[in-house]
Design a protein around this motif. Structure first.
Motif, short mmCIF file in Angstrom:
data_model
loop_
_atom_site.label_atom_id
_atom_site.label_comp_id
_atom_site.label_asym_id
_atom_site.label_seq_id
_atom_site.Cartn_x
_atom_site.Cartn_y
_atom_site.Cartn_z
N ASN A 41 0.80 -1.23 0.00
CA ASN A 41 0.00 0.00 0.00
C ASN A 41 0.84 1.28 0.00
OD1 ASN A 41 -2.69 -1.05 -0.15
ND2 ASN A 41 -2.42 -1.79 1.95
N HIS A 42 1.81 1.30 -0.90
CA HIS A 42 2.59 2.50 -1.18
C HIS A 42 1.79 3.40 -2.12
CE1 HIS A 42 3.34 0.26 -4.87
NE2 HIS A 42 3.68 -0.77 -4.10
N PHE A 43 2.42 4.47 -2.62
CA PHE A 43 1.68 5.46 -3.41
C PHE A 43 1.78 5.26 -4.92
CE2 PHE A 43 2.46 7.61 0.67
CZ PHE A 43 1.15 7.89 1.01
N LEU A 44 2.37 4.16 -5.36
CA LEU A 44 2.41 3.84 -6.79
C LEU A 44 1.20 2.99 -7.13
CD1 LEU A 44 6.14 2.76 -7.16
CD2 LEU A 44 5.10 4.62 -8.42
N ASP A 45 0.32 3.48 -8.03
CA ASP A 45 -0.81 2.65 -8.41
C ASP A 45 -0.41 1.72 -9.56
OD1 ASP A 45 -1.30 3.89 -11.00
OD2 ASP A 45 -2.26 5.55 -9.93
N ASP A 46 -1.24 0.72 -9.80
CA ASP A 46 -0.92 -0.32 -10.79
C ASP A 46 -0.72 0.26 -12.18
OD1 ASP A 46 -1.06 -2.20 -8.80
OD2 ASP A 46 -3.08 -2.88 -9.30
N ASN A 47 -1.53 1.24 -12.53
CA ASN A 47 -1.43 1.83 -13.88
C ASN A 47 -0.10 2.53 -14.08
OD1 ASN A 47 -3.99 0.95 -14.61
ND2 ASN A 47 -4.99 2.82 -13.91
N LEU A 48 0.37 3.25 -13.05
CA LEU A 48 1.65 3.93 -13.15
C LEU A 48 2.80 2.93 -13.25
CD1 LEU A 48 3.39 6.45 -13.18
CD2 LEU A 48 3.18 6.58 -10.68
N VAL A 49 2.72 1.87 -12.46
CA VAL A 49 3.76 0.83 -12.50
C VAL A 49 3.83 0.21 -13.89
CG1 VAL A 49 4.44 -1.44 -11.63
CG2 VAL A 49 3.67 0.34 -10.03
N GLU A 50 2.66 -0.12 -14.44
CA GLU A 50 2.61 -0.73 -15.77
C GLU A 50 3.17 0.22 -16.84
OE1 GLU A 50 -0.72 -2.57 -18.89
OE2 GLU A 50 -1.30 -2.10 -16.83
N ALA A 51 2.79 1.49 -16.75
CA ALA A 51 3.27 2.47 -17.72
C ALA A 51 4.78 2.67 -17.61
CB ALA A 51 2.56 3.81 -17.51
N LEU A 52 5.30 2.68 -16.39
CA LEU A 52 6.73 2.88 -16.20
C LEU A 52 7.53 1.72 -16.80
CD1 LEU A 52 9.02 4.59 -15.02
CD2 LEU A 52 8.75 3.33 -12.87
N TYR A 53 7.12 0.50 -16.52
CA TYR A 53 7.84 -0.65 -17.07
C TYR A 53 7.79 -0.65 -18.60
CZ TYR A 53 9.08 -3.14 -12.82
OH TYR A 53 9.66 -3.49 -11.63
N LYS A 54 6.66 -0.26 -19.15
CA LYS A 54 6.53 -0.18 -20.61
C LYS A 54 7.54 0.81 -21.18
CE LYS A 54 3.35 1.24 -24.28
NZ LYS A 54 2.02 1.84 -24.59
N GLU A 55 7.63 2.00 -20.58
CA GLU A 55 8.53 3.02 -21.08
C GLU A 55 9.99 2.66 -20.85
OE1 GLU A 55 7.72 5.48 -23.02
OE2 GLU A 55 5.64 4.79 -22.89
N VAL A 56 10.28 2.03 -19.73
CA VAL A 56 11.65 1.60 -19.45
C VAL A 56 12.11 0.57 -20.49
CG1 VAL A 56 13.03 0.23 -17.81
CG2 VAL A 56 11.67 2.17 -16.99
#
Length: 316
Positions: A41-56
């Motif tokens: 329950n940190h402040f990174l939501d699933d959508n942001l995590v998914e988008a970050l990995y995609k861009e990385v």
């Protein structure tokens, strides 16, 4: 201790004094015993995590000639691209089997610090890489702030003790690509055994085997987080500041079994650094007859420079 404890940030920010204290006790105990926790329950939501990995992944799949445009000489790898094998652990000759990128602080209301820090490097080919990286940086920084507030209470300091030192701090978000291994490595591993330099590190991508932590008996244990968790560990700055009461634990990323050599691995640590003027002098309430002062006085900026020289990223 043979496993990494799990804690839930919702307990700390719940408004319930009992749950908040339970979180403080749990994370404080974990950091005294092994130096690592996994955090829900940190402040990174699933959508942001998914988008970050995609861009990385998009970035590291760019041709090497494109990536090398963003490797800036003379800045010690503090921003932009660092190519494969450039970084080695303290005391190791062999370069780690990785390439990585650095996002740095987005300074607010401080022209002096803007001059002290290097500018972030903008990737022209991938505009979303830049914006998504900044969003993730901010959410990880926010998460780290609350973890440090809990640790301040555990150390019997004022809850917001660290806030002034981490605002506009010299923190780094580092997406890492461990490419497929194409031939038997002689001595190198994906990341050799090391301790982190900073206050605390928040790690995305600790699902599955690879990351290992050395416990007090010298045994290496697998550090595996659930998909919704961050792995968070104490760095050398915080260990030094607390007279080694909070442990900066040696950890590594080992090479996978040979049948998995053909697969890339990605991980994304956020290194929470304070401003360079923070004094890392040992806290008085961490010194007693059984625990005499172990470290000389030093600032965060001086300590960082020492370590970057040891890592071979900058020259004396």
């Amino acid at each position: 201790m043979n496993r990494i404890p799990s804690v839930n940030l919702s307990d700390f920010i719940s408004g319930d004094p009992s749950r908040k204290q339970d979180f403080v006790n749990a994370i404080g105990s974990a950091y005294e015993e092994i130096g690592f926790v996994s955090l829900k329950n940190h402040f990174l939501d699933d959508n942001l995590v998914e988008a970050l990995y995609k861009e990385v992944k998009n970035f590291f799949e760019l041709p090497l000639s494109v990536k090398e445009k963003y490797e800036i000489p003379g800045i010690g790898g503090q921003r932009g691209y660092v190519s494969f094998g450039k970084e080695s652990a303290k005391g190791k000759k062999e370069g780690d089997l990785k390439e990585f990128w650095h996002f740095g602080q987005y300074v607010e209301n401080d022209d002096k610090l803007k001059l002290e820090y290097h500018d972030n490097i903008i990737v022209d080919e991938l505009p979303e890489f830049n914006t998504t990286g900044k969003q993730a940086y901010k959410m990880l920084e926010k998460t780290a702030k609350y973890v440090l507030r809990a640790l301040a209470l555990h150390l019997e300091l004022e809850e917001f003790y660290f806030d002034e030192f981490i605002f506009n701090g010299n923190s780094i978000l580092r997406p890492i690509h461990y490419p497929p291994i194409k031939e038997e490595p002689k001595e190198a591993v994906r990341a050799a055994a090391h301790g982190d330099i900073n206050l605390i590190t928040l790690l995305m991508g600790a699902q599955g085997k690879g990351l290992q932590v050395q416990n007090h008996n010298g045994d290496w244990i697998d550090a595996i987080a659930d998909p919704d968790e961050l792995m968070i560990n104490v760095g050398d700055m915080l260990s030094r500041h607390t007279n080694n009461r909070l442990k900066s634990t040696v950890h590594r990323v080992v090479n996978p079994p040979k049948e998995l050599w053909g697969k890339s691995r990605y991980s994304i640590p956020f290194f929470m650094h304070p401003i360079s003027t923070m004094k890392l002098d040992v806290l008085p309430n961490c010194i007693d007859a059984k625990n005499p002062k172990q470290f000389e006085d030093i600032t965060a900026g001086e300590f960082l420079k020492e370590r970057l020289i040891e890592l071979g990223l900058i020259k004396k």
